[in-house]
Design a protein around this motif. Structure first.
Motif, PDB file in Angstrom:
ATOM      1  N   ASP A 219      17.666  77.698  53.592  1.00  0.00           N
ATOM      2  CA  ASP A 219      17.612  76.621  52.607  1.00  0.00           C
ATOM      3  C   ASP A 219      16.179  76.316  52.210  1.00  0.00           C
ATOM      4  OD1 ASP A 219      20.312  76.374  52.531  1.00  0.00           O
ATOM      5  OD2 ASP A 219      20.423  74.649  53.868  1.00  0.00           O
ATOM      6  N   GLN A 220      16.052  75.647  51.066  1.00  0.00           N
ATOM      7  CA  GLN A 220      14.731  75.269  50.604  1.00  0.00           C
ATOM      8  C   GLN A 220      14.114  74.244  51.538  1.00  0.00           C
ATOM      9  OE1 GLN A 220      14.858  73.126  46.833  1.00  0.00           O
ATOM     10  NE2 GLN A 220      17.062  72.866  47.099  1.00  0.00           N
ATOM     11  N   GLN A 221      12.807  74.143  51.473  1.00  0.00           N
ATOM     12  CA  GLN A 221      12.062  73.356  52.449  1.00  0.00           C
ATOM     13  C   GLN A 221      12.449  71.887  52.442  1.00  0.00           C
ATOM     14  OE1 GLN A 221       7.655  72.548  52.175  1.00  0.00           O
ATOM     15  NE2 GLN A 221       7.628  74.107  53.781  1.00  0.00           N
ATOM     16  N   ILE A 222      12.639  71.317  51.289  1.00  0.00           N
ATOM     17  CA  ILE A 222      12.923  69.887  51.215  1.00  0.00           C
ATOM     18  C   ILE A 222      14.290  69.564  51.804  1.00  0.00           C
ATOM     19  CG2 ILE A 222      13.892  69.965  48.877  1.00  0.00           C
ATOM     20  CD1 ILE A 222      12.434  67.294  48.370  1.00  0.00           C
ATOM     21  N   SER A 223      15.269  70.476  51.632  1.00  0.00           N
ATOM     22  CA  SER A 223      16.592  70.282  52.231  1.00  0.00           C
ATOM     23  C   SER A 223      16.508  70.391  53.751  1.00  0.00           C
ATOM     24  CB  SER A 223      17.584  71.320  51.703  1.00  0.00           C
ATOM     25  OG  SER A 223      17.769  71.187  50.318  1.00  0.00           O
ATOM     26  N   ALA A 224      15.801  71.407  54.217  1.00  0.00           N
ATOM     27  CA  ALA A 224      15.654  71.603  55.660  1.00  0.00           C
ATOM     28  C   ALA A 224      14.951  70.411  56.297  1.00  0.00           C
ATOM     29  CB  ALA A 224      14.875  72.884  55.934  1.00  0.00           C
ATOM     30  N   LEU A 225      13.952  69.880  55.611  1.00  0.00           N
ATOM     31  CA  LEU A 225      13.211  68.735  56.130  1.00  0.00           C
ATOM     32  C   LEU A 225      14.127  67.516  56.265  1.00  0.00           C
ATOM     33  CD1 LEU A 225      10.494  67.534  56.972  1.00  0.00           C
ATOM     34  CD2 LEU A 225      10.038  67.038  54.568  1.00  0.00           C
ATOM     35  N   ALA A 226      14.974  67.288  55.253  1.00  0.00           N
ATOM     36  CA  ALA A 226      15.883  66.138  55.292  1.00  0.00           C
ATOM     37  C   ALA A 226      16.885  66.261  56.438  1.00  0.00           C
ATOM     38  CB  ALA A 226      16.610  66.017  53.954  1.00  0.00           C
ATOM     39  N   ILE A 227      17.424  67.462  56.633  1.00  0.00           N
ATOM     40  CA  ILE A 227      18.394  67.672  57.709  1.00  0.00           C
ATOM     41  C   ILE A 227      17.726  67.507  59.073  1.00  0.00           C
ATOM     42  CG2 ILE A 227      19.892  69.387  58.795  1.00  0.00           C
ATOM     43  CD1 ILE A 227      20.365  70.534  55.983  1.00  0.00           C
ATOM     44  N   ALA A 228      16.527  68.059  59.217  1.00  0.00           N
ATOM     45  CA  ALA A 228      15.814  67.958  60.491  1.00  0.00           C
ATOM     46  C   ALA A 228      15.519  66.504  60.841  1.00  0.00           C
ATOM     47  CB  ALA A 228      14.516  68.764  60.425  1.00  0.00           C
ATOM     48  N   ARG A 229      15.159  65.702  59.850  1.00  0.00           N
ATOM     49  CA  ARG A 229      14.911  64.282  60.097  1.00  0.00           C
ATOM     50  C   ARG A 229      16.208  63.576  60.485  1.00  0.00           C
ATOM     51  NH1 ARG A 229      10.863  62.999  55.003  1.00  0.00           N
ATOM     52  NH2 ARG A 229       8.898  63.308  56.119  1.00  0.00           N
ATOM     53  N   GLN A 230      17.277  63.941  59.794  1.00  0.00           N
ATOM     54  CA  GLN A 230      18.571  63.326  60.079  1.00  0.00           C
ATOM     55  C   GLN A 230      19.011  63.588  61.515  1.00  0.00           C
ATOM     56  OE1 GLN A 230      21.572  64.583  57.307  1.00  0.00           O
ATOM     57  NE2 GLN A 230      23.243  63.650  58.445  1.00  0.00           N
ATOM     58  N   LEU A 231      18.712  64.784  62.025  1.00  0.00           N
ATOM     59  CA  LEU A 231      19.118  65.166  63.374  1.00  0.00           C
ATOM     60  C   LEU A 231      18.071  64.832  64.428  1.00  0.00           C
ATOM     61  CD1 LEU A 231      20.683  68.680  62.661  1.00  0.00           C
ATOM     62  CD2 LEU A 231      21.878  66.530  63.025  1.00  0.00           C
ATOM     63  N   HIS A 232      16.915  64.275  64.010  1.00  0.00           N
ATOM     64  CA  HIS A 232      15.800  63.998  64.935  1.00  0.00           C
ATOM     65  C   HIS A 232      15.463  65.267  65.718  1.00  0.00           C
ATOM     66  CE1 HIS A 232      16.067  59.710  64.070  1.00  0.00           C
ATOM     67  NE2 HIS A 232      17.373  59.797  64.230  1.00  0.00           N
ATOM     68  N   LEU A 233      15.299  66.353  64.969  1.00  0.00           N
ATOM     69  CA  LEU A 233      15.131  67.669  65.570  1.00  0.00           C
ATOM     70  C   LEU A 233      13.881  67.762  66.439  1.00  0.00           C
ATOM     71  CD1 LEU A 233      16.693  70.416  65.360  1.00  0.00           C
ATOM     72  CD2 LEU A 233      14.929  71.125  63.755  1.00  0.00           C
ATOM     73  N   SER A 234      12.852  67.005  66.078  1.00  0.00           N
ATOM     74  CA  SER A 234      11.591  67.100  66.824  1.00  0.00           C
ATOM     75  C   SER A 234      11.465  66.042  67.903  1.00  0.00           C
ATOM     76  CB  SER A 234      10.410  66.977  65.859  1.00  0.00           C
ATOM     77  OG  SER A 234      10.406  65.706  65.229  1.00  0.00           O
ATOM     78  N   GLY A 235      12.495  65.220  68.087  1.00  0.00           N
ATOM     79  CA  GLY A 235      12.411  64.165  69.083  1.00  0.00           C
ATOM     80  C   GLY A 235      11.377  63.131  68.687  1.00  0.00           C
ATOM     81  N   SER A 236      10.480  62.808  69.582  1.00  0.00           N
ATOM     82  CA  SER A 236       9.441  61.810  69.299  1.00  0.00           C
ATOM     83  C   SER A 236       8.161  62.436  68.758  1.00  0.00           C
ATOM     84  CB  SER A 236       9.132  61.012  70.569  1.00  0.00           C
ATOM     85  OG  SER A 236       8.663  61.880  71.593  1.00  0.00           O
ATOM     86  N   ALA A 237       8.134  63.757  68.651  1.00  0.00           N
ATOM     87  CA  ALA A 237       6.934  64.445  68.163  1.00  0.00           C
ATOM     88  C   ALA A 237       6.958  64.510  66.638  1.00  0.00           C
ATOM     89  CB  ALA A 237       6.874  65.858  68.739  1.00  0.00           C
ATOM     90  N   PRO A 238       5.794  64.670  66.007  1.00  0.00           N
ATOM     91  CA  PRO A 238       5.774  64.836  64.553  1.00  0.00           C
ATOM     92  C   PRO A 238       6.531  66.105  64.160  1.00  0.00           C
ATOM     93  CG  PRO A 238       3.569  64.376  65.410  1.00  0.00           C
ATOM     94  CD  PRO A 238       4.443  64.644  66.595  1.00  0.00           C
ATOM     95  N   LEU A 239       7.334  66.010  63.114  1.00  0.00           N
ATOM     96  CA  LEU A 239       8.128  67.146  62.662  1.00  0.00           C
ATOM     97  C   LEU A 239       7.243  68.121  61.890  1.00  0.00           C
ATOM     98  CD1 LEU A 239      10.992  68.341  62.406  1.00  0.00           C
ATOM     99  CD2 LEU A 239      11.220  67.079  60.273  1.00  0.00           C
ATOM    100  N   ARG A 585       8.693  75.426  48.615  1.00  0.00           N
ATOM    101  CA  ARG A 585       9.613  76.235  47.830  1.00  0.00           C
ATOM    102  C   ARG A 585      11.030  76.009  48.299  1.00  0.00           C
ATOM    103  NH1 ARG A 585       7.023  80.113  44.651  1.00  0.00           N
ATOM    104  NH2 ARG A 585       4.913  79.359  44.327  1.00  0.00           N
ATOM    105  N   GLU A 586      12.008  76.652  47.672  1.00  0.00           N
ATOM    106  CA  GLU A 586      13.391  76.466  48.046  1.00  0.00           C
ATOM    107  C   GLU A 586      14.138  77.774  48.039  1.00  0.00           C
ATOM    108  OE1 GLU A 586      15.965  77.061  45.612  1.00  0.00           O
ATOM    109  OE2 GLU A 586      14.271  77.915  44.580  1.00  0.00           O
ATOM    110  N   THR A 587      15.344  77.713  48.592  1.00  0.00           N
ATOM    111  CA  THR A 587      16.216  78.874  48.578  1.00  0.00           C
ATOM    112  C   THR A 587      17.624  78.453  48.899  1.00  0.00           C
ATOM    113  OG1 THR A 587      16.520  81.092  49.404  1.00  0.00           O
ATOM    114  CG2 THR A 587      16.013  79.451  51.028  1.00  0.00           C
ATOM    115  N   ALA A 588      18.557  79.368  48.764  1.00  0.00           N
ATOM    116  CA  ALA A 588      19.917  79.153  49.257  1.00  0.00           C
ATOM    117  C   ALA A 588      20.182  80.208  50.295  1.00  0.00           C
ATOM    118  CB  ALA A 588      20.922  79.287  48.121  1.00  0.00           C
ATOM    119  N   GLY A 589      20.715  79.825  51.414  1.00  0.00           N
ATOM    120  CA  GLY A 589      20.984  80.790  52.471  1.00  0.00           C
ATOM    121  C   GLY A 589      21.717  80.145  53.602  1.00  0.00           C
TER     122      GLY A 589
END
Length: 597
Positions: A219-239, A585-589
């Motif tokens: 997926d494009q970067q902005i979509s991946a970033l939104a999902i990662a924030r939603q899931l708290h993928l990085s925990g307490s560290a900066p994403l 940038r973005e992509t579909a995948g």
């Protein structure tokens, strides 16, 4: 799956299965640009329609994304099978590492021309378009219109939607080169497949277990970033996120250094996945990777633990993987992790028990002889103790259930030995307590009976019972009789201790067995001394364990406090900040999640 559509510079939504335009009173299906967009959705895909389900919905085989698009066309009242018959497929160009879109070529009904349908990365497709359809008219695609489309893409991608761009053109039948150029822009479709319930909590559980979670997505970067924030993928560290273009520009060593901290890789290709896995491994981390597609095969094989989806996964993914999740549930990873750590701990417990008890025998024999007390145990007594204490309790310890905090323990270094020097010191202290109890019992026997054989018999009883009770101490390194942390019941161990103690009692009560082992009858006072000599070491070892547990808890609390302070100083947004690559940038995948520890 939630679907949002942007076509003809108008937003279209789906309410109760129907297309609705909040910007205008026009019925969306009557908009020429919407009809053309749905036409491309029906043709530019590889889904197979098997019929209809009992609830009236289409029975569709194919990827989740293309199935959702096909169902969208059907909900708009368009017969997908009929469209495909009137415009039969001539050829298909799949998405590849060099082009982040797929295209299909179809025959045009009643003419010699061909339709070219394109679906994929919005910005890449947009860069190949010269015109767009507005209110049924094909008009030039102006810079202002491009900006509006890019903004619309950013809005939906920022809401964690996976956004696809659509375009088309008509070419003559003899045209077979540069088909995906001079296209007519049709619109955007954003799809949101919300994370499964419990995934956010599962990721938090992995973080507690010391496992770093990394998302590798097309997926494009902005979509991946939104999902990662939603899931708290990085925990307490900066994403921290890295785009495929930035990835391609990094040399091998720089990528290895960055791999230690990056949480999200966006717009990646199959070869990028393999490159990322190898970089994480080279950074000194162990990689467990999940995947389900053919393109995931090389990375799954290269990972330390390749994990394939048993339900949705391809045959290739399952063949090269080390583990297959039969229910496609990532929650099974937590179960497997707990079981794996428990198995390792149980091996340590069983070996720890065996070493500590055998060392106590050596200590007793050596100490008694060194003090001139004679040999406390004869050959038959040593054989009996080894038979009684080693077999059943040792096996039962290997059947311990996972401790309650097993997923909160930090992962061990793969190069660490089974026991370190600190562990051996602990075993030596525990065995010394058991030896001390048996030696004290022997001294009592010498003072009362003056016979080395009788005193040795009492030491034999104390040592045997002490070793059996020591299996209770070996159940956990942190939980014990006097700690607040309690362990789940171990019925096999209870039976093992009970049967072994029963067998040991027989050595006091059965004359032939006493004769075989060279034992004398014991009095009530002897029994009390034997009980003290075997239980006092248990209590002493448990008190030492409690002291160690308190010391560890105190140290861990200070370390956690310092880590939280450092994290707060580094990330004032409490983990919601992001280090984003130079190009968004973005992509579909297809999305893939990878876990490394």
């Amino acid at each position: 799956i939630t679907i949002s559509i942007y076509t003809g510079e108008k937003w279209i939504s789906i309410e109760k299965g129907s297309l609705v335009s909040p910007d205008t009173g026009v019925t969306p299906v009557n908009m020429p640009e919407m009809a053309q967009l749905l036409y491309v959705c029906a043709l530019c895909c590889e889904t197979k329609i098997n019929g209809r389900c009992a609830d009236g919905r289409l029975d569709i085989s194919g990827s989740a994304t293309e199935s959702a698009l096909t169902e969208l066309v059907d909900n708009a009242g368009i017969d997908v099978k009929s469209i495909r018959k009137t415009a039969p497929l001539i050829r298909i160009n799949h998405r590849s590492e060099k082009q982040l879109f797929m295209s299909t070529v179809h025959r045009t009904p009643g003419t010699d021309d061909h339709f070219v349908m394109v679906k994929g990365s919005p910005l890449e497709i947009l860069s190949r378009c010269d015109t767009q359809i507005i209110d049924g008219q094909t008009v030039p695609l102006t810079p202002e219109a491009r900006t509006r489309i890019q903004d619309a893409n950013a809005v939906r991608a920022g809401n964690a939607l996976r956004v696809l761009g659509f375009a088309c053109r008509t070419v003559s039948a003899d045209t077979d080169k540069d088909l995906e150029t001079h296209l007519t822009w049709l619109g955007l479709i954003g799809l949101a497949d919300p994370p499964r319930e419990g995934i956010e909590a599962l990721i938090a559980q992995f973080h507690k277990a010391g496992i770093r979670t990394v998302m590798i997505t097309g997926d494009q970067q902005i979509s991946a970033l939104a999902i990662a924030r939603q899931l708290h993928l990085s925990g307490s560290a900066p994403l921290e996120i890295m785009d495929a273009l930035e990835l391609a520009e990094l040399d091998e060593q720089t990528l290895v250094n960055r791999a230690r901290t990056v949480h999200v890789y966006s717009r990646v290709t199959p070869s990028d996945k393999l490159k990322i896995v190898k970089a994480i491994q080279a950074s000194g981390q162990t990689v467990a990777m999940t995947g389900d597609g053919i393109n995931d095969g090389p990375a799954l094989k290269a990972a330390d633990i390749g994990i394939a989806m048993g339900g949705s996964g391809t045959d290739l993914a399952r063949d090269v993987a080390d583990m297959v999740l039969t229910r496609d549930s990532l929650e099974l990873l937590a179960v497997s992790l707990a079981d794996g750590r428990s198995i390792y701990q149980n091996i340590r417990k069983s070996v720890h028990y065996s070493l500590a008890t055998n060392i106590s025998e050596i200590q007793l024999m050596t100490t008694a002889i060194a003090l001139g007390l004679g040999s406390p145990l004869n050959v038959m007594q040593l054989l009996w103790i080894n038979m009684i204490s080693d077999i059943l309790p040792g096996l039962a310890l290997s059947l311990e259930k996972p401790e309650g905090d097993v997923l909160e323990m930090q992962p061990r270094n793969a190069d660490d030995p089974l026991f370190n020097n600190k562990d051996f010191c602990t075993m030596l202290m525990e065995s010394s307590a058991i030896t001390g109890g048996a030696l004290g019992t022997m001294l009592y026997g010498l003072s009362r009976y003056g016979s080395a054989a009788t005193a040795g018999g009492l030491a034999f009883q104390s040592l045997a019972f002490g070793q059996l009770l020591h299996s209770i101490t070996c159940r956990s390194e942190t939980a014990g009789i006097f700690t607040r942390k309690k362990l789940p019941a171990n019925k096999p161990l209870n039976w093992a201790i009970g049967l072994s103690i029963g067998a040991q009692v027989l050595t006091m009560a059965v004359p032939p067995l006493r004769s075989l082992l060279g034992l004398s009858r014991i009095t009530l006072m002897d029994g009390l001394v034997i009980s003290a000599g075997s239980t006092i070491p248990l209590l002493a070892n448990e008190l030492c364990k409690t002291a160690r547990e308190k010391a560890i808890s105190s140290t861990s609390s200070h370390e956690k406090k310092d880590a939280d302070q450092n994290a707060d100083a580094a990330s004032p947004l409490n983990g919601q900040a992001a280090n984003v690559g130079p190009r968004a940038r973005e992509t579909a995948g297809d999305k893939m999640t990878q876990f490394s520890n």
